[in-house]
Structure formats: C-alpha cells, structure tokens
Motif scaffolding. Structure first.
Motif, PDB file in Angstrom:
ATOM      1  N   VAL A 126     -22.016  -5.650   6.615  1.00  0.00           N
ATOM      2  CA  VAL A 126     -22.965  -4.540   6.917  1.00  0.00           C
ATOM      3  C   VAL A 126     -23.739  -4.379   5.903  1.00  0.00           C
ATOM      4  CG1 VAL A 126     -20.827  -2.889   7.591  1.00  0.00           C
ATOM      5  CG2 VAL A 126     -21.260  -3.012   5.523  1.00  0.00           C
ATOM      6  N   GLY A 127     -24.212  -5.657   5.496  1.00  0.00           N
ATOM      7  CA  GLY A 127     -25.348  -5.535   4.567  1.00  0.00           C
ATOM      8  C   GLY A 127     -25.143  -5.229   3.133  1.00  0.00           C
ATOM      9  N   LEU A 128     -23.751  -5.440   2.881  1.00  0.00           N
ATOM     10  CA  LEU A 128     -23.644  -5.257   1.347  1.00  0.00           C
ATOM     11  C   LEU A 128     -23.169  -6.532   0.680  1.00  0.00           C
ATOM     12  CD1 LEU A 128     -21.616  -2.026   1.844  1.00  0.00           C
ATOM     13  CD2 LEU A 128     -23.601  -2.165   0.423  1.00  0.00           C
ATOM     14  N   ARG A 129     -23.326  -6.671  -0.596  1.00  0.00           N
ATOM     15  CA  ARG A 129     -22.745  -7.876  -1.246  1.00  0.00           C
ATOM     16  C   ARG A 129     -21.749  -7.358  -2.263  1.00  0.00           C
ATOM     17  NH1 ARG A 129     -28.198  -8.559  -4.190  1.00  0.00           N
ATOM     18  NH2 ARG A 129     -27.742  -7.652  -6.179  1.00  0.00           N
ATOM     19  N   VAL A 130     -20.916  -8.468  -2.902  1.00  0.00           N
ATOM     20  CA  VAL A 130     -20.097  -8.199  -3.876  1.00  0.00           C
ATOM     21  C   VAL A 130     -20.731  -8.511  -5.296  1.00  0.00           C
ATOM     22  CG1 VAL A 130     -17.899  -8.953  -4.929  1.00  0.00           C
ATOM     23  CG2 VAL A 130     -17.932  -8.598  -2.444  1.00  0.00           C
ATOM     24  N   ASP A 131     -20.951  -7.625  -6.026  1.00  0.00           N
ATOM     25  CA  ASP A 131     -21.474  -7.941  -7.405  1.00  0.00           C
ATOM     26  C   ASP A 131     -20.376  -8.061  -8.498  1.00  0.00           C
ATOM     27  OD1 ASP A 131     -24.247  -7.451  -6.415  1.00  0.00           O
ATOM     28  OD2 ASP A 131     -23.853  -5.292  -6.898  1.00  0.00           O
ATOM     29  N   LEU A 132     -19.301  -7.432  -8.294  1.00  0.00           N
ATOM     30  CA  LEU A 132     -18.058  -7.929  -9.086  1.00  0.00           C
ATOM     31  C   LEU A 132     -16.780  -7.790  -8.384  1.00  0.00           C
ATOM     32  CD1 LEU A 132     -17.223  -7.985 -12.352  1.00  0.00           C
ATOM     33  CD2 LEU A 132     -16.457  -5.645 -11.797  1.00  0.00           C
ATOM     34  N   ARG A 133     -15.697  -8.398  -8.667  1.00  0.00           N
ATOM     35  CA  ARG A 133     -14.301  -8.238  -8.115  1.00  0.00           C
ATOM     36  C   ARG A 133     -13.351  -8.219  -9.063  1.00  0.00           C
ATOM     37  NH1 ARG A 133     -10.138 -11.573  -4.473  1.00  0.00           N
ATOM     38  NH2 ARG A 133      -8.564 -10.059  -4.774  1.00  0.00           N
ATOM     39  N   ALA A 134     -12.553  -7.314  -9.460  1.00  0.00           N
ATOM     40  CA  ALA A 134     -11.598  -7.308 -10.638  1.00  0.00           C
ATOM     41  C   ALA A 134     -10.242  -6.711  -9.984  1.00  0.00           C
ATOM     42  CB  ALA A 134     -11.997  -6.423 -11.623  1.00  0.00           C
ATOM     43  N   GLY A 135      -9.376  -6.833 -10.913  1.00  0.00           N
ATOM     44  CA  GLY A 135      -7.877  -6.512 -10.381  1.00  0.00           C
ATOM     45  C   GLY A 135      -7.372  -5.430 -10.974  1.00  0.00           C
ATOM     46  N   PRO A 175       0.963  -1.283   0.054  1.00  0.00           N
ATOM     47  CA  PRO A 175       0.035  -0.030   0.008  1.00  0.00           C
ATOM     48  C   PRO A 175       0.661   1.089   0.159  1.00  0.00           C
ATOM     49  CG  PRO A 175      -0.034  -0.907   2.323  1.00  0.00           C
ATOM     50  CD  PRO A 175       0.839  -1.990   1.340  1.00  0.00           C
ATOM     51  N   PRO A 176       0.175   2.620  -0.378  1.00  0.00           N
ATOM     52  CA  PRO A 176       1.069   3.625  -0.104  1.00  0.00           C
ATOM     53  C   PRO A 176       1.412   3.988   1.382  1.00  0.00           C
ATOM     54  CG  PRO A 176      -1.189   3.690  -1.342  1.00  0.00           C
ATOM     55  CD  PRO A 176      -1.228   2.572  -0.902  1.00  0.00           C
ATOM     56  N   PRO A 177       2.293   4.818   1.163  1.00  0.00           N
ATOM     57  CA  PRO A 177       2.732   5.344   2.585  1.00  0.00           C
ATOM     58  C   PRO A 177       1.583   5.626   3.449  1.00  0.00           C
ATOM     59  CG  PRO A 177       4.183   6.397   0.957  1.00  0.00           C
ATOM     60  CD  PRO A 177       2.822   5.756   0.171  1.00  0.00           C
ATOM     61  N   HIS A 178       1.790   5.385   4.946  1.00  0.00           N
ATOM     62  CA  HIS A 178       0.749   5.617   5.703  1.00  0.00           C
ATOM     63  C   HIS A 178      -0.432   4.927   5.438  1.00  0.00           C
ATOM     64  CE1 HIS A 178       3.834   8.629   6.815  1.00  0.00           C
ATOM     65  NE2 HIS A 178       3.520   9.120   5.723  1.00  0.00           N
ATOM     66  N   ALA A 179      -0.573   4.087   4.678  1.00  0.00           N
ATOM     67  CA  ALA A 179      -2.022   3.322   4.513  1.00  0.00           C
ATOM     68  C   ALA A 179      -1.602   1.721   4.832  1.00  0.00           C
ATOM     69  CB  ALA A 179      -2.244   3.001   2.927  1.00  0.00           C
ATOM     70  N   ARG A 180      -2.483   1.137   5.346  1.00  0.00           N
ATOM     71  CA  ARG A 180      -2.443  -0.076   5.972  1.00  0.00           C
ATOM     72  C   ARG A 180      -2.928  -1.408   4.866  1.00  0.00           C
ATOM     73  NH1 ARG A 180      -6.337  -3.854   8.019  1.00  0.00           N
ATOM     74  NH2 ARG A 180      -8.484  -3.337   7.650  1.00  0.00           N
ATOM     75  N   VAL A 181      -2.414  -2.531   5.146  1.00  0.00           N
ATOM     76  CA  VAL A 181      -2.822  -3.692   4.496  1.00  0.00           C
ATOM     77  C   VAL A 181      -4.012  -4.027   4.750  1.00  0.00           C
ATOM     78  CG1 VAL A 181      -2.250  -5.995   3.690  1.00  0.00           C
ATOM     79  CG2 VAL A 181      -0.341  -4.333   3.889  1.00  0.00           C
ATOM     80  N   TYR A 182      -5.000  -4.271   3.886  1.00  0.00           N
ATOM     81  CA  TYR A 182      -6.284  -4.774   4.111  1.00  0.00           C
ATOM     82  C   TYR A 182      -6.365  -5.914   2.883  1.00  0.00           C
ATOM     83  CZ  TYR A 182     -11.412  -3.544   4.865  1.00  0.00           C
ATOM     84  OH  TYR A 182     -12.669  -3.545   5.407  1.00  0.00           O
ATOM     85  N   THR A 183      -6.621  -7.088   3.428  1.00  0.00           N
ATOM     86  CA  THR A 183      -6.735  -8.064   2.539  1.00  0.00           C
ATOM     87  C   THR A 183      -8.220  -8.233   1.788  1.00  0.00           C
ATOM     88  OG1 THR A 183      -7.596  -9.834   4.110  1.00  0.00           O
ATOM     89  CG2 THR A 183      -4.881  -9.416   3.882  1.00  0.00           C
ATOM     90  N   ALA A 184      -8.100  -8.845   0.802  1.00  0.00           N
ATOM     91  CA  ALA A 184      -9.484  -8.918  -0.012  1.00  0.00           C
ATOM     92  C   ALA A 184     -10.287  -9.764   1.035  1.00  0.00           C
ATOM     93  CB  ALA A 184      -9.349  -9.797  -1.396  1.00  0.00           C
ATOM     94  N   GLU A 214     -10.656  -9.854   4.283  1.00  0.00           N
ATOM     95  CA  GLU A 214     -10.903  -8.991   5.284  1.00  0.00           C
ATOM     96  C   GLU A 214     -11.830  -7.994   4.780  1.00  0.00           C
ATOM     97  OE1 GLU A 214      -7.622  -7.605   8.302  1.00  0.00           O
ATOM     98  OE2 GLU A 214      -6.930  -7.566   6.298  1.00  0.00           O
ATOM     99  N   PHE A 215     -11.650  -7.388   3.543  1.00  0.00           N
ATOM    100  CA  PHE A 215     -12.786  -6.501   3.140  1.00  0.00           C
ATOM    101  C   PHE A 215     -13.816  -7.063   2.666  1.00  0.00           C
ATOM    102  CE2 PHE A 215     -14.327  -4.344  -0.861  1.00  0.00           C
ATOM    103  CZ  PHE A 215     -14.505  -3.119  -0.221  1.00  0.00           C
ATOM    104  N   GLU A 216     -14.103  -8.213   2.191  1.00  0.00           N
ATOM    105  CA  GLU A 216     -15.218  -8.761   1.723  1.00  0.00           C
ATOM    106  C   GLU A 216     -16.030  -9.398   2.896  1.00  0.00           C
ATOM    107  OE1 GLU A 216     -14.656 -11.861  -1.361  1.00  0.00           O
ATOM    108  OE2 GLU A 216     -13.715 -10.154  -2.574  1.00  0.00           O
ATOM    109  N   ALA A 217     -15.334  -9.815   4.234  1.00  0.00           N
ATOM    110  CA  ALA A 217     -15.997 -10.065   5.249  1.00  0.00           C
ATOM    111  C   ALA A 217     -16.627  -8.585   5.896  1.00  0.00           C
ATOM    112  CB  ALA A 217     -14.917 -10.724   6.470  1.00  0.00           C
ATOM    113  N   ASP A 218     -15.917  -7.721   5.766  1.00  0.00           N
ATOM    114  CA  ASP A 218     -16.585  -6.407   6.301  1.00  0.00           C
ATOM    115  C   ASP A 218     -17.717  -5.930   5.503  1.00  0.00           C
ATOM    116  OD1 ASP A 218     -14.958  -6.438   8.388  1.00  0.00           O
ATOM    117  OD2 ASP A 218     -13.549  -4.622   7.219  1.00  0.00           O
ATOM    118  N   VAL A 219     -17.575  -6.026   3.988  1.00  0.00           N
ATOM    119  CA  VAL A 219     -18.655  -5.958   3.260  1.00  0.00           C
ATOM    120  C   VAL A 219     -20.075  -6.692   3.723  1.00  0.00           C
ATOM    121  CG1 VAL A 219     -19.454  -6.534   0.743  1.00  0.00           C
ATOM    122  CG2 VAL A 219     -17.237  -5.146   1.364  1.00  0.00           C
ATOM    123  N   ALA A 220     -19.745  -7.884   3.699  1.00  0.00           N
ATOM    124  CA  ALA A 220     -21.146  -8.808   4.152  1.00  0.00           C
ATOM    125  C   ALA A 220     -21.625  -8.333   5.622  1.00  0.00           C
ATOM    126  CB  ALA A 220     -20.512 -10.150   4.235  1.00  0.00           C
TER     127      ALA A 220
END
Length: 152
Positions: A122-131, A103-112, A114-120
């Motif tokens: 809060v009542g959101l869903r993944v419609d598309l994941r890309a690179g 990640p850029p300076p002063h940013a944290r590593v946030y794995t896919a 972790e992110f997708e668990a957080d998304v779910a």
C-alpha cells in the motif's frame, strides 16, 4: 494525532493529558460510550478505520496499537493500512503494535512477514520494527512498527 481503534480511550486520553491534539475513532459503540464516561471531553467518534478518507487528515501520527490490526476482518488489513496512510501529513508516521503469537480471543494470527508485505503493497515502508513499545529487539511474540509513506 489519530488514535485509530481507540477502544475505551486510554491511549488517546494519555496523549491529550500530554497536551497533544488528538482525535480518537472506535467502531464499537459500547466502547465509545465507556471512553466518554471514563474520560469526559475526550474527542472520540464512533467510526471505523475503513471509513477514513484523506479529508480526515492530515495527522502527524496515527496510533493503531493494542491488537487493533488483528481484530480487523481478515482481508481488510490493506484497506485499513491504505486509509491510515491517506490521512498522514507529509512527514507523518503510523505506530502499529500487535501480538504475533497467541493473539487475544477473536483475533487472528498475522505474521510479521504478512504484515510487512501488506505495508509495502500500500505504499508504506517500515522505519522501525521492535518487540515492544519500549523498543526491545524485534521478536516473534509481539511486533511494534513505525511506518511512513514509501519514498517520503
């Protein structure tokens, strides 16, 4: 459209140029001032994603790109995702993109994962994941997601 974490306003300005109705928010006052100088008339407010309320919406699209999510204070990601969810219109979407590695300076590593668990959570869903924003296949370097309300 809402540009959440607009930085100096480049994305919001590009959307406005394409005749979209856009509101940009950015918590860093210096970046807000730079955006106003660079893009006169750009509708940008000095605000934090965490301060959004349902009354700020509805938006058809919330754009949260350029590593905004990994610059949030660790532990606030779910609050930010919920705030963005709460300003979505009935069929709205959220576009999120960030570095998964190096990640850029002063940013944290946030794995896919972790992110997708957080998304779910809060009542959101993944419609598309890309690179990439060009929709290259998902990878472990950069992540781009299109999200919507779960069950919506």
């Amino acid at each position: 459209m809402l540009d959440a974490g607009a930085g100096m306003g480049r994305v919001a300005a590009a959307l406005v140029q394409r005749e979209h109705d856009v509101v940009a928010i950015e918590p860093d006052g210096a970046l807000v001032e730079q955006a106003r100088e660079t893009y006169p008339g750009l509708p940008i407010e000095e605000r934090n994603i965490l301060d959004l309320s349902p009354d700020d919406g509805p938006f058809d699209l919330v754009v949260c790109v350029g590593n905004v999510i990994v610059y949030l204070a660790e532990g606030t990601e779910r609050t930010a995702l919920a705030a963005m969810r709460d300003v979505l219109g009935e069929r709205g979407r959220i576009l999120v993109g960030f570095h998964l590695q190096d990640p850029p300076p002063h940013a944290r590593v946030y794995t896919a994962a972790e992110f997708e668990a957080d998304v779910a959570s809060v009542g959101l869903r993944v419609d598309l994941r890309a690179g990439s924003y060009e929709l290259h296949p998902a990878n472990d370097t950069y992540g781009v997601w299109i999200l919507s309300r779960a069950g919506g």
